[in-house]
Design an enzyme around this catalytic site. Sequence first.
Site, PDB file in Angstrom:
ATOM      1  CD  GLU A   1       0.063  -1.500   3.042  1.00 22.30           C
ATOM      2  OE1 GLU A   1       0.429  -2.341   2.187  1.00 22.30           O
ATOM      3  OE2 GLU A   1      -0.005  -1.764   4.270  1.00 22.30           O
TER       4      GLU A   1
ATOM      5  N   GLY B   1       8.096 -10.270   2.192  1.00 19.30           N
ATOM      6  CA  GLY B   1       7.944  -9.219   3.200  1.00 19.30           C
ATOM      7  C   GLY B   1       8.640  -9.630   4.492  1.00 19.30           C
ATOM      8  N   GLY B   2       8.202  -9.028   5.578  1.00 17.51           N
ATOM      9  CA  GLY B   2       8.858  -9.261   6.862  1.00 17.51           C
ATOM     10  C   GLY B   2       8.593 -10.650   7.432  1.00 17.51           C
TER      11      GLY B   2
ATOM     12  N   GLY C   1       5.238 -12.967   7.509  1.00 14.54           N
ATOM     13  CA  GLY C   1       5.297 -14.296   6.893  1.00 14.54           C
ATOM     14  C   GLY C   1       4.735 -15.365   7.819  1.00 14.54           C
TER      15      GLY C   1
ATOM     16  CD  GLU D   1      11.790 -15.962  -1.706  1.00 16.37           C
ATOM     17  OE1 GLU D   1      12.864 -15.685  -1.139  1.00 16.37           O
ATOM     18  OE2 GLU D   1      11.598 -17.009  -2.331  1.00 16.37           O
TER      19      GLU D   1
ATOM     20  CB  CYS E   1      15.229  -9.162   1.793  1.00 18.06           C
ATOM     21  SG  CYS E   1      15.434  -9.599   0.070  1.00 18.06           S
TER      22      CYS E   1
HETATM   23  P1  NAD Z   1       5.607  -6.268   5.478  1.00 20.47           P
HETATM   24  O1  NAD Z   1       5.716  -7.678   5.881  1.00 20.47           O
HETATM   25  O2  NAD Z   1       5.167  -5.263   6.457  1.00 20.47           O
HETATM   26  O3  NAD Z   1       4.615  -6.092   4.244  1.00 20.47           O
HETATM   27  C1  NAD Z   1       4.769  -6.829   3.042  1.00 20.47           C
HETATM   28  C2  NAD Z   1       3.423  -6.970   2.374  1.00 20.47           C
HETATM   29  O4  NAD Z   1       2.588  -7.759   3.220  1.00 20.47           O
HETATM   30  C3  NAD Z   1       2.693  -5.664   2.130  1.00 20.47           C
HETATM   31  O5  NAD Z   1       1.993  -5.742   0.908  1.00 20.47           O
HETATM   32  C4  NAD Z   1       1.697  -5.617   3.303  1.00 20.47           C
HETATM   33  O6  NAD Z   1       0.540  -4.879   3.012  1.00 20.47           O
HETATM   34  C5  NAD Z   1       1.368  -7.088   3.467  1.00 20.47           C
HETATM   35  N1  NAD Z   1       0.904  -7.458   4.806  1.00 20.47           N
HETATM   36  C6  NAD Z   1       1.161  -6.856   5.984  1.00 20.47           C
HETATM   37  N2  NAD Z   1       0.541  -7.507   6.999  1.00 20.47           N
HETATM   38  C7  NAD Z   1      -0.113  -8.555   6.445  1.00 20.47           C
HETATM   39  C8  NAD Z   1      -0.910  -9.609   6.964  1.00 20.47           C
HETATM   40  N3  NAD Z   1      -1.171  -9.714   8.266  1.00 20.47           N
HETATM   41  N4  NAD Z   1      -1.409 -10.527   6.105  1.00 20.47           N
HETATM   42  C9  NAD Z   1      -1.130 -10.457   4.793  1.00 20.47           C
HETATM   43  N5  NAD Z   1      -0.402  -9.487   4.236  1.00 20.47           N
HETATM   44  C10 NAD Z   1       0.131  -8.536   5.043  1.00 20.47           C
HETATM   45  O7  NAD Z   1       7.031  -5.913   4.870  1.00 20.47           O
HETATM   46  P2  NAD Z   1       7.529  -4.528   4.282  1.00 20.47           P
HETATM   47  O8  NAD Z   1       7.783  -3.617   5.422  1.00 20.47           O
HETATM   48  O9  NAD Z   1       6.623  -4.094   3.178  1.00 20.47           O
HETATM   49  O10 NAD Z   1       8.909  -4.994   3.602  1.00 20.47           O
HETATM   50  C11 NAD Z   1      10.069  -5.155   4.341  1.00 20.47           C
HETATM   51  C12 NAD Z   1      10.344  -6.607   4.641  1.00 20.47           C
HETATM   52  O11 NAD Z   1      10.315  -7.385   3.445  1.00 20.47           O
HETATM   53  C13 NAD Z   1      11.711  -6.812   5.216  1.00 20.47           C
HETATM   54  O12 NAD Z   1      11.647  -7.661   6.333  1.00 20.47           O
HETATM   55  C14 NAD Z   1      12.482  -7.495   4.100  1.00 20.47           C
HETATM   56  O13 NAD Z   1      13.554  -8.283   4.521  1.00 20.47           O
HETATM   57  C15 NAD Z   1      11.433  -8.278   3.416  1.00 20.47           C
HETATM   58  N6  NAD Z   1      11.802  -8.587   2.033  1.00 20.47           N
HETATM   59  C16 NAD Z   1      12.212  -9.868   1.721  1.00 20.47           C
HETATM   60  C17 NAD Z   1      12.618 -10.189   0.425  1.00 20.47           C
HETATM   61  C18 NAD Z   1      13.101 -11.589   0.065  1.00 20.47           C
HETATM   62  O14 NAD Z   1      13.190 -11.894  -1.119  1.00 20.47           O
HETATM   63  N7  NAD Z   1      13.422 -12.444   1.014  1.00 20.47           N
HETATM   64  C19 NAD Z   1      12.581  -9.217  -0.562  1.00 20.47           C
HETATM   65  C20 NAD Z   1      12.146  -7.934  -0.219  1.00 20.47           C
HETATM   66  C21 NAD Z   1      11.760  -7.634   1.086  1.00 20.47           C
END
Ligand code: NAD
Length: 508
Positions: free
Chosen positions: A194, A244-245, A249, A266, A300
């Site tokens: 978002e 994501g985080g 996950g 990931e 990441c």
């Molecule tokens: P985040 O986990 O906060 O959000 C990622 C996505 O998940 C967003 O679209 C968000 O809206 C959605 N989301 C949030 N809460 C959710 C829920 N309860 N259920 C389903 N979806 C939900 O992460 P961020 O702050 O956007 O990104 C940073 C993180 O992403 C860091 O921890 C980074 O290491 C990780 N990351 C990993 C990789 C990889 O390939 N391993 C690549 C890029 C980023």
Amino acid sequence: MAEAKATASTALQGVSATQVLKMFIDGQWVESASGETRNVINPANGEVIAVTTEGTVEDVRKAVAAAKRAFYEDGWMETPASERARLLFEVANKLEQRAEEFAYRETIDNGKPLRETEFDVADTVACFRYYAGIATKPHGQTYEVADPMQAMVVREPIGVVGQIIPWNYPLLMSAWKLAPALAAGNTVIFKPSEVTPVNAIKLFEIFEEVGFPKGVVNLVLGAGATVGNEIATNFDIDKVAFTGGTATGRSIMQAATGNLKKISLELGGKSPNIVFADADFEAAVDYALFGIFCNQGQVCSAGSRLLLEESIYDKFIERLVERAKQIKVGPGTAEDTEMGPLVSEAHMEKVLSYIQIGKEEDGATLVCGGNRITEGELGKGFFVEPTIFVDTTPNMRIVQEEIFGPVLVVQKFKDEADAIYLANDTVYGLAGAVFTQDGAKAQRVIRKLRAGITWINAYHPTYNEAPWGGYKQSGIGRELGTFGFEEYTEVKQININLQVEPTGWFKN
Ligand code: NAD
């Protein structure tokens, strides 16, 4: 001159603060019934660059119904691989034609410098081409089993796939998710972050233009707790792919248990970059900077823990700090900018709070940066100085926790065994690197690293052809390469009887 430049930028932007950007569901551009909207902010100056409709659980359900119908009833599951490949090649071509515009928009949405977003767009184009090519390549296997049976294995699409991505590579992560899923013949419900949704919306305009059938690709915008959670929970979604985080996950994995959907995750990292005394000194310093300060450290796989052999520790830090202080921080649209702002105010606050923790942790020494930049124009944005802590130890929070910003922690090691121990002393296992001119030592160390993405005498280069993903709490499954394609397929064995006659198992 300045005016001409401003006009060019407006044309490249392709979005405005007055027009509400919509979602793409079942082949239609729609606003959410919620009637709510969300502002998208340029992190370099805090200005609103776009407004998006705010999707809801109901919007996800509509998208899922469309994706299910497109897969099972409208025939997408039988679409020839050559047709899927054609569509994906078309996406790549159209994106390439609009590369400048996509790069500019990525910069004002995410903050990263233009030289990075130009690279990201080129990489995105390459990713679509790679998976367009993969679609038509041989995927099955045959087996010699007991006579007269012949066994073969085919790969089939999983069905309806939900995909959720973060904000650090908004366009490239879209390609990493969408290209393999569509190449393998799935239908998709896709949710960008978002915080950075604009290029995903523009990418879906291209999907519409090239003619993907209704319901095959669906874009739902909105928050993680609502839209994202519904994607993870919905019983008609067969697989959820998430980047994501790690904490998110974990919650997605739990939400996915209801219908036991397949998952690929990931997640985060705290990756070690190990430098031995015999390494090429200047190259190792250079890669150490690139490993942590590229994309403002919001990567990441960032080399966020630098492990230095004790005999070069002081000399290396001196040179590292000297160079880090020269990094040109500024708005991503300025030509000479080397590091941009963090993605949002909230994220900047999180990074600054970790810097504060580092300052308070007993033993850690701040030798570079450590502050938000507040002077002049940069004060309007979310800029943080390149920051380095030395003399850090494994018990510290700044060493164990992912900061996801331009903050490097430096540790000292005695020998090879010590380096490997410290490198693996983390719950994460995403990436890692070793710098040494001793080839055998490099191999020994890299093989002992518990991480999925590694480099010898380099940090960061990533290729569409090679699998991407983590050990331990950095994730489940792999993206990219043939591994990434296979994550979007089911495996079916087909046993063929070559001599059809009764078995004789039952006498009468
Ligand atoms: P985040 O986990 O906060 O959000 C990622 C996505 O998940 C967003 O679209 C968000 O809206 C959605 N989301 C949030 N809460 C959710 C829920 N309860 N259920 C389903 N979806 C939900 O992460 P961020 O702050 O956007 O990104 C940073 C993180 O992403 C860091 O921890 C980074 O290491 C990780 N990351 C990993 C990789 C990889 O390939 N391993 C690549 C890029 C980023």
